[in-house]
Design a protein around this motif. Sequence first.
Motif, short mmCIF file in Angstrom:
data_model
loop_
_atom_site.label_atom_id
_atom_site.label_comp_id
_atom_site.label_asym_id
_atom_site.label_seq_id
_atom_site.Cartn_x
_atom_site.Cartn_y
_atom_site.Cartn_z
N LYS A 109 10.17 13.65 10.24
CA LYS A 109 9.88 12.93 10.82
C LYS A 109 9.92 11.55 9.77
CE LYS A 109 7.50 11.55 14.00
NZ LYS A 109 6.50 11.35 16.06
N GLN A 110 10.34 10.66 9.72
CA GLN A 110 10.38 8.94 8.97
C GLN A 110 10.29 8.21 9.71
OE1 GLN A 110 13.51 10.84 7.75
NE2 GLN A 110 12.22 12.50 6.67
N ASP A 111 9.60 7.40 10.13
CA ASP A 111 9.12 6.03 10.88
C ASP A 111 9.05 4.96 9.87
OD1 ASP A 111 8.24 6.76 13.77
OD2 ASP A 111 7.83 8.32 13.21
N ARG A 112 10.03 4.03 10.89
CA ARG A 112 10.15 2.90 9.59
C ARG A 112 10.17 1.60 11.30
NH1 ARG A 112 14.06 6.43 7.26
NH2 ARG A 112 13.99 7.16 5.61
N VAL A 113 9.09 0.65 10.25
CA VAL A 113 8.72 -0.53 10.98
C VAL A 113 8.83 -1.88 10.60
CG1 VAL A 113 7.30 -1.43 13.04
CG2 VAL A 113 7.58 1.47 13.06
N THR A 114 9.68 -2.08 11.22
CA THR A 114 9.88 -3.44 10.76
C THR A 114 9.14 -4.83 11.83
OG1 THR A 114 12.32 -3.51 9.33
CG2 THR A 114 11.66 -5.76 9.61
N SER A 140 6.83 -1.57 7.10
CA SER A 140 6.22 0.10 7.43
C SER A 140 7.27 1.43 7.36
CB SER A 140 4.77 -0.46 8.13
OG SER A 140 4.30 -1.24 8.19
N ARG A 141 6.84 2.29 6.59
CA ARG A 141 7.35 3.27 5.92
C ARG A 141 5.95 4.63 6.17
NH1 ARG A 141 12.31 6.47 3.20
NH2 ARG A 141 11.36 8.96 3.45
N ARG A 154 3.96 0.35 2.64
CA ARG A 154 3.43 -0.60 3.81
C ARG A 154 3.71 -1.35 2.36
NH1 ARG A 154 -1.49 1.20 6.26
NH2 ARG A 154 -0.24 3.84 7.98
N VAL A 155 4.38 -2.83 3.07
CA VAL A 155 4.18 -4.32 2.67
C VAL A 155 4.16 -5.10 3.38
CG1 VAL A 155 6.12 -6.00 1.52
CG2 VAL A 155 5.74 -3.69 0.67
N GLN A 212 0.51 -1.28 0.27
CA GLN A 212 0.36 -0.06 0.28
C GLN A 212 0.58 1.23 0.15
OE1 GLN A 212 -2.61 0.22 3.87
NE2 GLN A 212 -4.01 1.53 2.82
N GLN A 213 0.01 2.02 -1.19
CA GLN A 213 1.20 3.46 -0.53
C GLN A 213 0.37 5.04 -0.66
OE1 GLN A 213 1.89 5.65 -3.99
NE2 GLN A 213 2.19 7.32 -2.47
N ARG A 214 0.72 5.74 0.03
CA ARG A 214 -0.46 6.62 -0.41
C ARG A 214 0.21 8.07 0.62
NH1 ARG A 214 -4.11 5.86 4.71
NH2 ARG A 214 -2.26 6.28 5.65
N ASP A 215 -0.27 9.18 -0.24
CA ASP A 215 0.30 10.33 -0.45
C ASP A 215 0.26 11.47 0.64
OD1 ASP A 215 1.23 10.25 -3.13
OD2 ASP A 215 -0.10 10.92 -3.59
N LYS A 216 1.01 11.47 1.16
CA LYS A 216 1.01 12.85 3.18
C LYS A 216 -0.41 13.93 2.41
CE LYS A 216 4.52 15.49 3.61
NZ LYS A 216 6.03 15.77 3.84
N LEU A 217 -1.10 13.66 2.95
CA LEU A 217 -2.56 15.25 3.33
C LEU A 217 -1.95 16.37 5.22
CD1 LEU A 217 -4.99 15.86 2.76
CD2 LEU A 217 -6.21 15.04 5.00
#
Length: 852
Positions: free
Chosen positions: A380-385, A320-321, A294-295, A212-217
């Motif tokens: 800010k960027q949050d990357r979660v594995t 997820s990012r 997200r994947v 899934q990919q979504r633009d920032k609002l």
Amino acid sequence: MFKPLAISLAIAAAFPAFVHAQEDMVRVNVTGSNIRVSEKEGASAVQVITAKELKASGKTSVSDVLRAISANSGNSYNEQYTGSFSAGTSGLSLRGIGQKNTLILVNGKRVASYATAQNLQETFVDLNSLPMAAVQRIEVLKDGASSVYGSDAVAGVVNIILYKEFTGTDVTAQWGGSTEGTGQHEKSAALQTGFGKLEEDGYSLVFSIDAQQRDKLQQSDVAWMRDADFRNQQRGSLGWAITNYAGTDPTKTLGGVRGPLQLVNYGDITAGKTGQVLAYNPSPYKTLIPGIQRVHTAARATFKLNADTEAYVDLLHSYSRADQTFSAPLTVNNATRVWNNATQALDTIPVVLPVGHPNNPGATPLPFTATLFDLGPRLKQDRVTFYRALAGLKGTLAGWDWDAAVGHSSSKLEETVQNFVNRYEFQKVLADGSYNFFDQSQNSEAVRNRLRLSTLRPAESTLDTVDFSAAKDLWQLPAGPLGFAAGAQWRREKMDSQTSTAVLSGTELRPAINIINGSRSVSALFAEFNVPVVKDLSVNLAGRADHYSDFGNAFSPKASARYQAAPWLLVRGTVSRGFRAPSLPEITQSTAVSYVSVLDPRDPITPTQTRGVTAITIANTALRPERSNNLNLGVVVSPTSSSSIGLDYYRIKQDGVIGTESATTTIANEASAPQKITRDADGRITTLYRQYRNQGQREVSGIDLDLRQRFVDKDWGKLTLAGQLSRVLRFAEPLSDGAPLTDGAGTNYFGSIPKWRGVTSATWEQGKWASTLTWNYVGSYAQNTHLDESVAAFSTFDVTTSWQVTPAANVTFIVQNLANKRAPWDYSASGFDYTQADPRGRFASLKLNYKF
């Protein structure tokens, strides 16, 4: 009469809830019990969301599906909570009593909680880390089940069940976007494939992947919020940020109109003030919904070892990012501070232009406030594995159905930020005059880069589990078999949430900290009896003994009864005692520095406007567990094989609820507890001090109404009506330690808790076409500062229409928020309440599905 209730009751009278036609019953496990039963409706209320319903909803994530249910009444957060240490995540709070009280399972087994805590103290499972494509159904147990699952199931249990068998290949692609010119688009894709049937081939392999990919609002993308001018709203004002002034008087402006700064009337921002101030519109710097990528992957392998035994391996993995604008460029003033790791406190950095500085024409040092716009917005960027690996054996031996499994799960976070400010370089430019604070176009890129600071915050949560359970019908009683189940569980939880080296060294100005470093082991024994007392009446008795390495023992009993009073009438009820162990952030050596918005009547500059201040929160190793008593009573009326009405009452009483005093209460009681507040020389609050405590009781009660009806006509096709309506009767907590209970149902005293929440749908299937219209309703709630004023009720309609082009190909058109309803104004949230509403407006999507 209240309109949503009237409509729901009308549906109940004419179109009661649909129940599947009677068929040969098989014995299955239902969430909430370890004993297999044949009844489709048990002693506990369980909402089942089927694969067909998941598809008809048009939703693309597990989070969106679960957060839409009516039992998710409040105090749950998704990625709209951008000011969180857990940004980009999504949780669930059944009955509104917090995400930490709702247990999330995948295939009946635990997964690791998110790498760090929500709201500093809540450990929870991030729904955004769980796969959507692999979901076969979701079961939501709406009563407490601590006796079966453990202490974090006080409010209920969600069991996400993935496909165990799947043959063929299913591919889906979806594209969508806002119709309101926000520029936000979303796309997703999914693949599921599998082969082998366990009974025929002796094995089954299932694999799925979805992305899934979504633009920032941004707030500036939304028409009614882009100017941050809410003067036409109830108690609204011009929500601009005042900056660039000398001392504590905002009307003593410095630097003039430059960049985003404009001269505005002070009274437009703060009622009763005169003069003009320099201020800027914060909307371009505010992310409402982060951009996400997200994947998710899921794999399940099952092998039949012999006629009575099978082995299985269950693998989950996700990445997820989330990207967001964390905040506007840093504003420096007399409350600018850094972390002192030696003293475990904050040190104030003087923000004073020395004599001789180019920005100080006077003969004395000049205290000032300024925003460092040329450094850029803070990002800010949050990357979660996330992953879980689970292996087990299950089978039948001497009449016992048994299951044994071991698992390891982890959630790992890497959070990076840019355009924060280096304390040491800031002190240098103050002293040597190399940075122009008020005409920032004169600054060189070299000096800007000296000031800019990028950091990394790591965090990880791990879970190791060992589970064993066995069940058997012990003997035949006159009314049926006596069922028995027992088991043992062991798990080890660990959370290591750190902060950046720049914060620990005192380098980062205005730091935020959420340090959690703790672990515990939990062992448990549980047993359960299902006793058929007489024909159509059965009683279930369960008990669980837990041992926690950090606080001791707890016992959780539960009793439930199911009475089929007539073929069309089921009466059921449960009573149980449970507990919630203090979370690792609450009980271990943890420290948090956060920033909260407060309304301070004594503030000399903005006494009528919320303002950000620092809060320091520490753990408490002397905490006791929260104890709970749960009562659930219900009836299910099924006048025909295609209709039913379910009505359930719930009540949860908790003692020793863990929390901290609210900022509002702390400020109101400053005279009696001045040590909890620090003010600067000008009288403005700089710091609030808080510690977790067992504060007192909580009482929550309400009713759930479940309605379904199916009509089948040879010419017109099939019409299915469904509705779930939840009514919160009471939601009471103390406002401070030792205070009497205050009922917050229908207010935002304890987070917004609307009294009414409902979801009603109508699905019409005719030939190759299927359409679903869904009505989502959130009731109004009062403002805690002015109970005679309220946030308006909120209704949206979603539509999905599917066309089965060929037996293999399907096209679906989806519109969320069909009428483009705007989120209701909430002045306590400076716009709208992101826990209850979505700011995107109408959102249309096209989905293509093909099966091989």
